[in-house]
Motif scaffolding. Structure first.
Motif, PDB file in Angstrom:
ATOM      1  N   LYS A 193      -1.066  -5.373  -4.293  1.00 28.05           N
ATOM      2  CA  LYS A 193      -0.850  -4.027  -4.542  1.00 28.05           C
ATOM      3  C   LYS A 193      -2.389  -3.565  -4.416  1.00 28.05           C
ATOM      4  CE  LYS A 193       3.107  -3.700  -7.443  1.00 28.05           C
ATOM      5  NZ  LYS A 193       3.798  -3.018  -8.781  1.00 28.05           N
ATOM      6  N   MET A 203      -3.029  -3.458  -0.774  1.00 24.62           N
ATOM      7  CA  MET A 203      -2.351  -2.275  -0.131  1.00 24.62           C
ATOM      8  C   MET A 203      -3.143  -0.821  -0.327  1.00 24.62           C
ATOM      9  SD  MET A 203       0.396  -2.075   1.612  1.00 24.62           S
ATOM     10  CE  MET A 203       1.747  -1.134   2.185  1.00 24.62           C
ATOM     11  N   ALA A 249       3.744   0.748  -2.323  1.00 26.95           N
ATOM     12  CA  ALA A 249       3.292  -0.399  -3.222  1.00 26.95           C
ATOM     13  C   ALA A 249       3.560   0.013  -4.624  1.00 26.95           C
ATOM     14  CB  ALA A 249       1.801  -0.500  -2.773  1.00 26.95           C
ATOM     15  N   SER A 291       2.330  -5.305   3.563  1.00 32.37           N
ATOM     16  CA  SER A 291       3.714  -4.592   3.266  1.00 32.37           C
ATOM     17  C   SER A 291       4.901  -5.366   3.475  1.00 32.37           C
ATOM     18  CB  SER A 291       3.799  -3.372   4.202  1.00 32.37           C
ATOM     19  OG  SER A 291       3.754  -3.488   5.444  1.00 32.37           O
ATOM     20  N   LEU A 317       5.010  -7.752   0.347  1.00 30.68           N
ATOM     21  CA  LEU A 317       5.546  -7.084  -0.641  1.00 30.68           C
ATOM     22  C   LEU A 317       7.047  -6.755  -0.458  1.00 30.68           C
ATOM     23  CD1 LEU A 317       2.706  -4.405  -1.485  1.00 30.68           C
ATOM     24  CD2 LEU A 317       3.368  -6.434  -2.867  1.00 30.68           C
TER      25      LEU A 317
END
Length: 245
Positions: A8, A11, A80, A234, A237
């Motif tokens: 995160k 991100m 995120a 991305s 995640l």
């Protein structure tokens, strides 16, 4: 959990970079749009300049790309935070499309470096005709050319001979930028202009276009690297969010 938190953060970093880069491009696009009037003022006095005038519309492209990058950076951060598979997949898809467009744009930019010279050469006769007929007689054109020559440190389109037999040259003098800085404007005659041998604005404009093309290409490469990293994170995640659920 620790890995998820790290991703995160990554991100946020990547999307923060994309957001800032987009803001810079957006600002440049707005600046070009506001300042392009001086460039168009010259072309308005030249016949058959429609093809080159279209280049001024690049500001719209910069504004559009900048706005999209700002939006993507914002969406990436939101995806995120919420760990939304839909938002992450949408983010990935949009960034991929933008990345492909930027690659195509970079190719066009490098090709344009050669095309720019050809377009400027095609305008040569019309620009020289405009100078001979109107420089020193029409205030707007005279002011634009004088400022251009002063800023770029050039003389005429090709050289000082572009001003020969122009309204300004009726007394045998040439514009001050056509002579060395040590020579006063009242003494800038044909002999002094010839010995000064100041470069024409054609070469200066071409060099300016080439230099800016390299700078924009360098910025695009940096943005592309951030976009690739953002797409990788991305997707990680996205896969992790699916497993957690």
């Amino acid at each position: 959990m620790c890995c998820s938190g790290f991703l995160k953060i990554m991100m946020f970093i990547f999307n923060g970079g994309i957001f800032l880069a987009g803001a810079v491009i957006l600002g440049v696009g707005i600046w070009v749009q506001v300042d392009r009037s001086s460039f168009l003022d010259i072309l308005d006095e030249v016949e058959d300049s429609s093809s080159l005038s279209q280049l001024a519309n690049v500001s719209y492209l910069l504004i559009a790309v900048g706005a999209v990058l700002v939006l993507i950076g914002f969406l990436g951060c939101c995806g995120a935070i919420r760990e939304s598979k839909c938002m992450l997949l949408t983010f990935f898809s949009i960034v991929l499309i933008i990345f492909l467009i930027e690659v195509a744009g970079a190719i066009v930019l490098f090709v344009f470096k050669d095309v720019a010279g050809e377009l400027l050469q095609e305008l040569e006769k019309n620009v020289q005709k405009s100078i001979k007929n109107n420089y020193g007689n029409e205030n707007q054109l005279t002011s634009v050319w004088s400022n251009t020559m002063k800023e770029l440190k050039c003389c005429g389109y090709r050289n000082y001979t572009d001003f020969t037999n122009s309204p300004f040259n009726s007394n045998g003098l040439y514009p001050a930028p056509c002579c060395n800085s040590t020579i006063s404007a009242e003494k800038c005659n044909e002999n002094e202009a010839q010995h000064s041998n100041i470069d024409g604005c054609f070469d200066k404009l071409l060099q300016l276009i080439e230099d800016n093309a390299l700078v924009i290409a360098g910025v695009a490469m940096g943005i592309a690297a951030l976009e690739i990293a953002a797409m990788v994170v991305s997707m990680v995640l996205y896969c992790k969010a699916g497993k957690d659920r």
